[in-house]
Scaffold this motif. Structure first.
Motif, PDB file in Angstrom:
ATOM      1  N   ASN A  63      11.980  -1.198   2.496  1.00  9.22           N
ATOM      2  CA  ASN A  63      10.927  -0.435   3.143  1.00  9.22           C
ATOM      3  C   ASN A  63      11.070   1.058   2.893  1.00  9.22           C
ATOM      4  O   ASN A  63      10.549   1.866   3.608  1.00  9.22           O
ATOM      5  N   THR A  79       4.009  -2.541   1.333  1.00 10.72           N
ATOM      6  CA  THR A  79       3.770  -1.153   1.735  1.00 10.72           C
ATOM      7  C   THR A  79       4.806  -0.709   2.762  1.00 10.72           C
ATOM      8  O   THR A  79       4.974  -1.364   3.782  1.00 10.72           O
ATOM      9  N   PRO A  80       5.532   0.383   2.479  1.00 11.24           N
ATOM     10  CA  PRO A  80       6.527   0.855   3.434  1.00 11.24           C
ATOM     11  C   PRO A  80       5.876   1.426   4.689  1.00 11.24           C
ATOM     12  O   PRO A  80       4.744   1.831   4.664  1.00 11.24           O
ATOM     13  N   HIS A  96      -1.765   6.210   0.367  1.00 11.96           N
ATOM     14  CA  HIS A  96      -0.381   5.787   0.623  1.00 11.96           C
ATOM     15  C   HIS A  96       0.195   5.128  -0.621  1.00 11.96           C
ATOM     16  O   HIS A  96      -0.449   4.256  -1.213  1.00 11.96           O
ATOM     17  N   GLY A  97       1.395   5.524  -0.994  1.00 14.21           N
ATOM     18  CA  GLY A  97       2.068   4.827  -2.088  1.00 14.21           C
ATOM     19  C   GLY A  97       2.398   3.406  -1.676  1.00 14.21           C
ATOM     20  O   GLY A  97       2.473   3.080  -0.489  1.00 14.21           O
ATOM     21  N   PHE A  98       2.584   2.530  -2.654  1.00 15.62           N
ATOM     22  CA  PHE A  98       2.910   1.131  -2.357  1.00 15.62           C
ATOM     23  C   PHE A  98       3.748   0.534  -3.475  1.00 15.62           C
ATOM     24  O   PHE A  98       3.760   1.035  -4.598  1.00 15.62           O
ATOM     25  N   TRP A  99       4.461  -0.526  -3.134  1.00 13.99           N
ATOM     26  CA  TRP A  99       5.205  -1.300  -4.132  1.00 13.99           C
ATOM     27  C   TRP A  99       4.311  -2.433  -4.618  1.00 13.99           C
ATOM     28  O   TRP A  99       3.727  -3.158  -3.812  1.00 13.99           O
ATOM     29  N   TRP A 129       6.972   1.120  -8.018  1.00 12.46           N
ATOM     30  CA  TRP A 129       6.368   2.056  -7.087  1.00 12.46           C
ATOM     31  C   TRP A 129       5.092   2.661  -7.677  1.00 12.46           C
ATOM     32  O   TRP A 129       5.080   3.117  -8.824  1.00 12.46           O
ATOM     33  N   PRO A 178       2.705   5.629  -6.724  1.00 11.31           N
ATOM     34  CA  PRO A 178       2.570   6.763  -5.802  1.00 11.31           C
ATOM     35  C   PRO A 178       1.114   7.008  -5.429  1.00 11.31           C
ATOM     36  O   PRO A 178       0.203   6.569  -6.132  1.00 11.31           O
ATOM     37  N   ARG A 209      10.290   4.437   0.698  1.00 12.20           N
ATOM     38  CA  ARG A 209       9.272   4.911  -0.224  1.00 12.20           C
ATOM     39  C   ARG A 209       9.916   5.166  -1.578  1.00 12.20           C
ATOM     40  O   ARG A 209      11.048   5.608  -1.659  1.00 12.20           O
ATOM     41  N   THR A 211      10.057   7.305  -5.203  1.00 12.04           N
ATOM     42  CA  THR A 211       9.958   8.743  -5.466  1.00 12.04           C
ATOM     43  C   THR A 211       9.154   9.060  -6.722  1.00 12.04           C
ATOM     44  O   THR A 211       8.690  10.171  -6.905  1.00 12.04           O
TER      45      THR A 211
END
Length: 238
Positions: free
Chosen positions: A2, A237-238, A49-52, A22, A24, A4, A6
């Motif tokens: 969880n 999503t973190p 929002h960034g997400f995996w 990731w 961004p 984020r 970079t």
């Protein structure tokens, strides 16, 4: 996982033990004025929002492990090797897999952003069609169907996601509406509130027309549709 990320393309292990990349936050031009009517108009979309994102499509082995734990029925038609994408899954199957692992399906906007990036590439790897860079009808896998996931590392998208064009169609979270692009919000479009079908993205091993592999191309099916050309990837999503 969880945490984020970079930078774009940073890798992490997800809750289902798969590799995630990731993506961004940022803006990109969604849609196309060259494609089908439902891809118009081109409009700015902001992913706030960034997400995996799953680096690859969910495999037979990963889905079978989920079935073994939950008692859900494995789709018999998905008879490829363990490292090939699972197919014959409907939208509810994907929801169940995601729910079990604390994952989600990508929204249509997240999917297209991860495929084409801030500069709005036509294909995940760039603007020129190259049938050697993905699994398609002119370049099928060893059993004349899919390739093992991740077989085209040179065709990675800007964030390191593989097979965003070809191999299998991918279910997205959104309902499908042909005219949605015309009125969709700038920030994190959630998809229409109504619609009988769900969005599919990416093209598959059966397709030969390069237009179907463009990042902006939209497809849809009823949520209970099961095909040997349809699979999925997940978002965390973190």
């Amino acid at each position: 996982t969880n945490l984020r990320g970079t930078r774009a393309g940073e890798e992490s292990t997800g809750p289902d033990r798969a590799v995630y990349v990731w993506v961004p936050p940022g803006e990109f031009p969604m849609g196309s004025d060259e494609g089908d009517e439902d891809e118009r108009p081109v409009h700015r979309v902001r992913i706030t929002h960034g997400f995996w994102l799953g680096k690859c499509q969910v495999t037979n082995a990963q889905y079978r492990a989920f079935c073994d734990v939950t008692g859900r029925r494995f789709p018999e038609g998905s008879s490829g090797d363990g490292d090939h994408p699972v197919v014959y899954v409907d939208w509810e199957d994907v929801q169940a897999y995601c729910g079990h692992h604390g994952l989600a399906q990508p929204t249509e906007a997240q999917w297209e952003y991860a495929a084409r990036g801030p500069e709005g590439r036509t294909y995940p790897w760039g603007d020129e069609w190259d049938p050697a860079k993905c699994c398609n009808a002119a370049n099928k896998g060893p059993a004349a169907v899919t390739f093992a996931v991740g077989s085209f590392p040179e065709a990675a998208s800007w964030c390191g996601a593989l097979d965003m064009a070809g191999n299998v169609w991918e279910w997205c979270a959104d309902r499908y509406e042909a005219g949605y692009h015309a009125g969709s919000p700038l920030g994190d479009p959630p998809g229409p509130r109504q619609g009988q079908e769900r969005v599919l993205r990416g093209g598959c091993w059966l397709d030969v027309d390069p237009a179907w592999f463009r990042c902006s191309h939209r497809n849809s099916d009823p949520p209970d549709a099961r095909w040997g050309s349809t699979g999925f990837r997940c978002v965390y999503t973190p």
